[in-house]
Scaffold this active site. Structure first.
Site, mmCIF file in Angstrom:
data_model
loop_
_atom_site.group_PDB
_atom_site.id
_atom_site.type_symbol
_atom_site.label_atom_id
_atom_site.label_comp_id
_atom_site.label_asym_id
_atom_site.label_seq_id
_atom_site.Cartn_x
_atom_site.Cartn_y
_atom_site.Cartn_z
ATOM 1 N N CYS A 1 19.950 43.098 22.710
ATOM 2 C CA CYS A 1 20.911 42.648 24.106
ATOM 3 C C CYS A 1 21.195 41.045 24.695
ATOM 4 C CB CYS A 1 19.998 43.520 25.073
ATOM 5 S SG CYS A 1 17.913 42.585 24.817
ATOM 6 N N ARG A 2 20.026 40.636 25.490
ATOM 7 C CA ARG A 2 20.684 39.318 25.924
ATOM 8 C C ARG A 2 20.507 38.096 25.662
ATOM 9 N NH1 ARG A 2 20.950 40.813 32.684
ATOM 10 N NH2 ARG A 2 22.428 42.069 32.722
#
Length: 218
Positions: free
Chosen positions: A178-179
């Site tokens: 993800c981020r």
């Protein structure tokens, strides 16, 4: 006449801009893709007014730039070295602050309750992609994914994961990302898929770190 102190005082503006957890959250989100104040406020759990004030600090320090698109101001990182700077900040804190180690272990306390849900490093992931033995799962939002993602990644936002399991291959290990290192989305996705019988690990970094390393993106 410029003095050495003037140079250090100017350099300290960057340090001051980074001296807020809210601003670091904003930078993590901007590192995914350019975004409006409204989107950034939502990501950082701030009011639009507070997010705007923090973004002005980041602009004055040269960390972000803004361009107008219609009625919106869209923010983006000034350059990819800011991701590297944040990574170094994280590494120094994790190495030298006992409190940081404690907080990280609490944030991901459920990851390795039996030692099974380990993370995969960048080098391991590259080797797996080359061998064709892993499939990438990007659990970020669709707009972040469209702005850039790891090669051949499948985008299924976390909230939709259980209803879209047929999109995942069953003959390869799933690697969720993800981020960034502190993004809980990939951790939750890995936990869910493991309970459902998938062979799964999470990437120990995120899209911004991969991009900043000069690795291929789509």
């Amino acid at each position: 006449m410029t003095s050495r102190q003037d140079l250090f005082d100017t350099l300290a503006q960057v340090g001051k801009a980074l001296g807020s957890g809210h601003r670091l959250v904003l930078l993590e989100r901007i590192a995914q893709s350019e975004a409006s104040v409204e989107a950034l406020a939502s990501a950082a759990d701030l009011t639009v007014g507070n997010a705007s004030a923090h973004l002005q600090h980041l602009r004055r320090a040269g960390l972000v730039t803004a361009t107008r698109s219609g009625k919106q101001m869209l923010y983006r990182l000034t350059d990819q070295r800011i991701v590297t700077l944040m990574s170094l900040l994280r590494e120094v804190a994790e190495t030298n602050l006992a409190e940081m180690e404690r907080l990280v272990s609490r944030l991901f306390a459920n990851d390795n309750f039996d030692g099974a849900l380990e993370a995969i490093s960048r080098d391991e992931l590259l080797a797996g992609l080359k061998a064709g033995s892993v499939a990438l799962l990007d659990v970020r939002s669709e707009d972040e994914f469209e702005a850039g993602h790891l090669p051949e990644a499948i985008n299924i936002p976390l909230a939709q994961l259980e209803s879209m399991l047929e999109e995942l291959p069953k003959d390869r290990e799933i690697v969720a990302y993800c981020r960034g290192p502190y993004c809980v989305l990939s951790h939750e996705a890995a936990q869910l898929l493991r309970k459902l019988g998938y062979q799964v690990r999470r990437f120990d970094e995120g899209f911004p770190e991969w991009k900043a390393a000069g690795l291929p993106i789509h």
